[in-house]
Design a protein around this motif. Structure first.
Motif, PDB file in Angstrom:
ATOM      1  N   ASP A 313       0.824  -1.204   0.000  1.00  0.00           N
ATOM      2  CA  ASP A 313       0.000   0.000   0.000  1.00  0.00           C
ATOM      3  C   ASP A 313       0.860   1.257   0.000  1.00  0.00           C
ATOM      4  O   ASP A 313       0.501   2.264  -0.607  1.00  0.00           O
ATOM      5  CB  ASP A 313      -0.937   0.012   1.218  1.00  0.00           C
ATOM      6  CG  ASP A 313      -2.115  -0.948   1.039  1.00  0.00           C
ATOM      7  OD1 ASP A 313      -2.292  -1.447  -0.094  1.00  0.00           O
ATOM      8  OD2 ASP A 313      -2.830  -1.183   2.015  1.00  0.00           O
ATOM      9  N   LYS A 316       1.956   1.668  -3.495  1.00  0.00           N
ATOM     10  CA  LYS A 316       0.772   2.012  -4.294  1.00  0.00           C
ATOM     11  C   LYS A 316       0.342   3.439  -4.081  1.00  0.00           C
ATOM     12  O   LYS A 316      -0.058   4.131  -5.015  1.00  0.00           O
ATOM     13  CB  LYS A 316      -0.363   1.046  -3.922  1.00  0.00           C
ATOM     14  CG  LYS A 316      -1.696   1.302  -4.593  1.00  0.00           C
ATOM     15  CD  LYS A 316      -2.619   2.159  -3.753  1.00  0.00           C
ATOM     16  CE  LYS A 316      -2.887   1.527  -2.417  1.00  0.00           C
ATOM     17  NZ  LYS A 316      -3.686   2.426  -1.563  1.00  0.00           N
ATOM     18  N   ASN A 317       0.444   3.928  -2.830  1.00  0.00           N
ATOM     19  CA  ASN A 317       0.032   5.314  -2.555  1.00  0.00           C
ATOM     20  C   ASN A 317       0.888   6.312  -3.321  1.00  0.00           C
ATOM     21  O   ASN A 317       0.398   7.308  -3.839  1.00  0.00           O
ATOM     22  CB  ASN A 317       0.126   5.602  -1.051  1.00  0.00           C
ATOM     23  CG  ASN A 317      -0.989   4.918  -0.277  1.00  0.00           C
ATOM     24  OD1 ASN A 317      -1.994   4.519  -0.860  1.00  0.00           O
ATOM     25  ND2 ASN A 317      -0.807   4.764   1.018  1.00  0.00           N
ATOM     26  N   ALA A 320      -0.332   6.189  -6.803  1.00  0.00           N
ATOM     27  CA  ALA A 320      -1.639   6.834  -6.957  1.00  0.00           C
ATOM     28  C   ALA A 320      -1.500   8.350  -6.938  1.00  0.00           C
ATOM     29  O   ALA A 320      -2.123   9.055  -7.739  1.00  0.00           O
ATOM     30  CB  ALA A 320      -2.569   6.382  -5.827  1.00  0.00           C
ATOM     31  N   LEU A 408      -9.883   5.418  -1.631  1.00  0.00           N
ATOM     32  CA  LEU A 408      -8.557   5.940  -1.952  1.00  0.00           C
ATOM     33  C   LEU A 408      -8.546   7.464  -1.898  1.00  0.00           C
ATOM     34  O   LEU A 408      -7.617   8.080  -1.378  1.00  0.00           O
ATOM     35  CB  LEU A 408      -8.141   5.450  -3.338  1.00  0.00           C
ATOM     36  CG  LEU A 408      -6.792   5.947  -3.855  1.00  0.00           C
ATOM     37  CD1 LEU A 408      -5.665   5.456  -2.961  1.00  0.00           C
ATOM     38  CD2 LEU A 408      -6.567   5.465  -5.283  1.00  0.00           C
ATOM     39  N   SER A 413      -5.386   5.669   0.986  1.00  0.00           N
ATOM     40  CA  SER A 413      -4.982   4.264   0.903  1.00  0.00           C
ATOM     41  C   SER A 413      -6.232   3.398   0.861  1.00  0.00           C
ATOM     42  O   SER A 413      -7.346   3.880   1.102  1.00  0.00           O
ATOM     43  CB  SER A 413      -4.112   3.879   2.109  1.00  0.00           C
ATOM     44  OG  SER A 413      -4.861   4.001   3.315  1.00  0.00           O
ATOM     45  N   VAL A 531      -6.081  -3.424  -3.534  1.00  0.00           N
ATOM     46  CA  VAL A 531      -5.482  -2.691  -4.643  1.00  0.00           C
ATOM     47  C   VAL A 531      -3.985  -2.925  -4.631  1.00  0.00           C
ATOM     48  O   VAL A 531      -3.346  -2.853  -3.590  1.00  0.00           O
ATOM     49  CB  VAL A 531      -5.780  -1.177  -4.514  1.00  0.00           C
ATOM     50  CG1 VAL A 531      -5.040  -0.393  -5.576  1.00  0.00           C
ATOM     51  CG2 VAL A 531      -7.269  -0.935  -4.618  1.00  0.00           C
ATOM     52  N   ILE A 537      -2.399   1.392 -10.827  1.00  0.00           N
ATOM     53  CA  ILE A 537      -3.238   0.888  -9.750  1.00  0.00           C
ATOM     54  C   ILE A 537      -4.052  -0.273 -10.293  1.00  0.00           C
ATOM     55  O   ILE A 537      -4.627  -0.180 -11.376  1.00  0.00           O
ATOM     56  CB  ILE A 537      -4.163   1.986  -9.220  1.00  0.00           C
ATOM     57  CG1 ILE A 537      -3.324   3.182  -8.728  1.00  0.00           C
ATOM     58  CG2 ILE A 537      -5.045   1.478  -8.111  1.00  0.00           C
ATOM     59  CD1 ILE A 537      -4.144   4.403  -8.416  1.00  0.00           C
ATOM     60  N   TYR A 539      -6.919  -3.479  -9.109  1.00  0.00           N
ATOM     61  CA  TYR A 539      -7.764  -4.159  -8.132  1.00  0.00           C
ATOM     62  C   TYR A 539      -7.621  -5.658  -8.360  1.00  0.00           C
ATOM     63  O   TYR A 539      -7.771  -6.139  -9.485  1.00  0.00           O
ATOM     64  CB  TYR A 539      -9.216  -3.724  -8.321  1.00  0.00           C
ATOM     65  CG  TYR A 539     -10.185  -4.269  -7.294  1.00  0.00           C
ATOM     66  CD1 TYR A 539     -10.228  -3.755  -5.999  1.00  0.00           C
ATOM     67  CD2 TYR A 539     -11.088  -5.281  -7.619  1.00  0.00           C
ATOM     68  CE1 TYR A 539     -11.124  -4.224  -5.063  1.00  0.00           C
ATOM     69  CE2 TYR A 539     -11.996  -5.762  -6.682  1.00  0.00           C
ATOM     70  CZ  TYR A 539     -12.009  -5.236  -5.404  1.00  0.00           C
ATOM     71  OH  TYR A 539     -12.904  -5.718  -4.480  1.00  0.00           O
TER      72      TYR A 539
END
Length: 604
Positions: A313, A316-317, A320, A408, A413, A531, A537, A539
């Motif tokens: 995460d 990923k953040n 994003a 998100l 997150s 995610v 990103i 899913y």
């Protein structure tokens, strides 16, 4: 493939420090691009740097298009080829593989026209890399060999060695032919030594180690890997070290040596932690979770999986934020450009200050007009910013379920969620590899797009969630992100409609698409959803239910829907099913399976 990854994409984004340095270069180039008095050659040079070096593939495509437009207006064919190469690389990173192939092929035609072997060879390598990702093995080998033939006589022997190294990598990791791989690694090794390229030597030695591991020549494998790691430490390339260790872990895991795999994964984790390589930390924790599960140590497996979620995460953040920020960055550049235009007008007006006092009133009028235009400009700029904000929202909704996208945006997150009961569907086209070898790439990709687009329409009709496509495989699920009681029934009805569609296409000879035979497998049970992604990103879902669903598809027959016992119990009162018996399933023992024959509630 590690060597390709390091030399094509890795330099853009592997560390925060690398990102910062590259960002400084990009900011400098972008500011230079806005300078008002650049000559044509300076504009071309600046756009080349932005197109080739920008770490954001969408911005790279933007500047590639700018470069192509200017280069075409000047008939600068070499600059056109560089623009096409940069655009194709960016499309590859974004996953638009068929479009990337089309762009590279256009570049090939131009490179042949101007008889530039270095540019032509580089394009062939890029095309081979894309085909490798598409798992089109015959075309991958074909274009690497074309690249080698073209590049063997050029002055830049490093590019020639790269093509040979990549071909060996393909034989080793994708074709599982380590003997052939070692032949090519020996050839590239001579070149890396001759040109004294330490990085090339390091990867070459490591790749040999991976090939020895495939051949079960364990001692030679470890000697080579350790030597490669030593060289990479001297170069400060700790990301590559971590990746090599994970490769060795995978090899030992596949061989059934869980203890050795655990040792390599732990070493990879320690290096990744020491140098802050968050994506590699996440990969190592996920692998440790799997290894401890194999050892039946459920607590350690669970603890490592929790750590994987945390680091995944965090990576990923960052992705994003960059994905959303890039759209707003476009607005900032547009605003800078317009402010620059306004500044130029003011500079032109300064010359009028020297005119006699009699024109002062005229200057006041001009100033008033300028203020009015600025007001209009600010208003329009606000509208542009709002429009781009809406675009970022639409982008999130296009790649994530609405509930996940909102989470998100609200918290920055996404927490992983467990669903107690969902149905997972896999489809696969029988004999797809043979089709891939016989059909042209354009027709093959066009056909896949045709089928998968209709599958998307079908699952929308039945309220299912598309998870992903992998080559010719299509994966979706019912019962998430919003739980539902009839997810199994709706999933089977969608599968039946997919089957009907494939059969209808086969019977329609007027359609200009490949005719495939489809297999479908469905399984129901609990999953974990969340995610993932560092550059995009995504899913995704995990769990034993997903693995069994994949087994159901691979053990199905052409034109049939194969389901497991849990799914059967949920739908047996609504569908006519045919008991197939118990079958051995890898890592699961014997499992009951059923074919779904008819919908008993259809038309009622």
């Amino acid at each position: 493939m590690l060597f390709k990854y390091i030399f094509v994409i890795l330099f853009l984004c592997i560390t925060t420090e690398g990102w910062s340095q590259n960002k400084e270069l990009i900011d400098s180039l972008e500011n230079r691009f806005l300078y008002p008095n650049l000559s044509i050659s300076e504009q071309l040079s600046t756009l080349k740097g932005l197109a080739v070096s920008h770490p954001d593939p969408s911005r790279s495509i933007f500047y590639s298009d700018k470069l192509l437009a200017l280069a075409r207006s000047q008939n600068a064919k070499e600059a056109i080829i560089i623009g096409l190469q940069a655009k194709g690389n960016a499309l590859t990173i974004k996953g638009d593989l068929s479009q990337a192939i089309e762009v590279f092929m256009h570049g090939v035609d131009l490179a042949k026209d101007i008889k530039d072997p270095e540019l032509l060879g580089g394009l062939y390598v890029s095309i081979a890399d894309v085909y490798s990702v598409m798992e089109n093995k015959s075309n991958t080998i074909l274009y690497y060999k074309k690249a080698i033939e073209v590049l063997q006589n050029i002055e830049d022997k490093g590019l020639y060695a790269t093509a040979i190294e990549n071909l060996g990598d393909e034989y080793n990791l994708n074709l599982k032919q380590p003997d052939s791989a070692l032949f090519y690694f020996e050839e590239s090794s001579k070149i890396w030594m001759a040109i004294d390229d330490k990085r090339g030597q390091a990867f070459n030695i490591g790749n040999k180690g991976l090939a020895y591991a495939q051949l079960k020549r364990t001692k030679e494998a470890e000697v080579n890997i350790n030597k490669a790691i030593q060289l990479l430490e001297e170069l400060g390339d700790y990301y590559a070290i971590s990746v090599y260790l994970m490769y060795m872990s995978d090899i030992y895991l596949e061989r059934g040596d869980n203890k050795k795999a655990l040792s390599y994964t732990t070493n990879s984790l320690n290096i990744a932690k020491k140098y802050g390589l968050k994506d590699q930390i996440a990969d190592a924790y996920l692998k440790l979770s799997e290894l401890h599960e194999n050892n039946r140590n459920i607590k350690l497996s669970y603890d490592n999986y929790k750590n994987y979620i945390v680091y995944r995460d965090s990576v990923k953040n960052i992705g994003a934020v960059r994905e959303i920020a890039k759209i707003r960055h476009e607005s900032d550049l547009a605003q800078k450009q317009k402010e620059l235009d306004l500044s130029r007008e003011k500079e032109q007006n300064k010359g009028n200050i020297a005119i006699a006092i009699g024109v002062a009133l005229f200057l006041i009028v001009i100033l008033a007009i300028g203020l009015y235009r600025r007001t209009i400009f600010i208003s329009k700029t606000k509208q542009i910013i709002e429009k781009e904000r809406n675009r970022s929202d639409k982008l999130l909704l296009n790649i994530l379920p609405e509930q996940t996208a909102q989470e998100l945006k609200d918290s920055g997150s996404v927490k992983a969620m467990k669903f107690d009961s969902v149905s997972v569907l896999f489809t696969d086209f029988k004999g797809f590899t043979n089709y891939a070898e016989e059909l042209s790439p354009e027709l093959l990709v066009k056909s896949l797009g045709f089928y998968f687009s209709e599958f998307d329409n079908i699952i929308d009709k039945y309220g299912l969630e598309k998870i992903k496509t992998i080559g010719d495989a299509y994966m979706c699920a019912g019962g998430l992100p919003y739980p539902s009681k009839d997810h199994a029934k709706q999933t089977i009805r969608a599968a039946m409609e997919m089957n009907d569609f494939v059969n209808k296409v086969r019977e329609d000879v007027s359609k200009d698409y490949a005719n495939f035979d489809i297999r479908v497998g469905i399984n129901s049970g609990p999953v974990v959803a969340g995610v993932v992604g560092t550059k995009k990103i995504a899913y995704d879902i995990w769990g034993d239910t997903v693995n069994v669903a994949s087994r159901m598809e691979s053990m199905s027959d052409i034109g049939r829907i194969n389901i497991g016992e849990l799914t059967y119990q949920l739908i047996k009162d609504d569908f006519e099913c045919e008991y197939r018996g118990e079958f051995d399933v890898k890592n699961r023992g014997k499992m009951k399976m059923y074919f779904v024959n008819a919908d008993l509630k259809k038309g009622s």
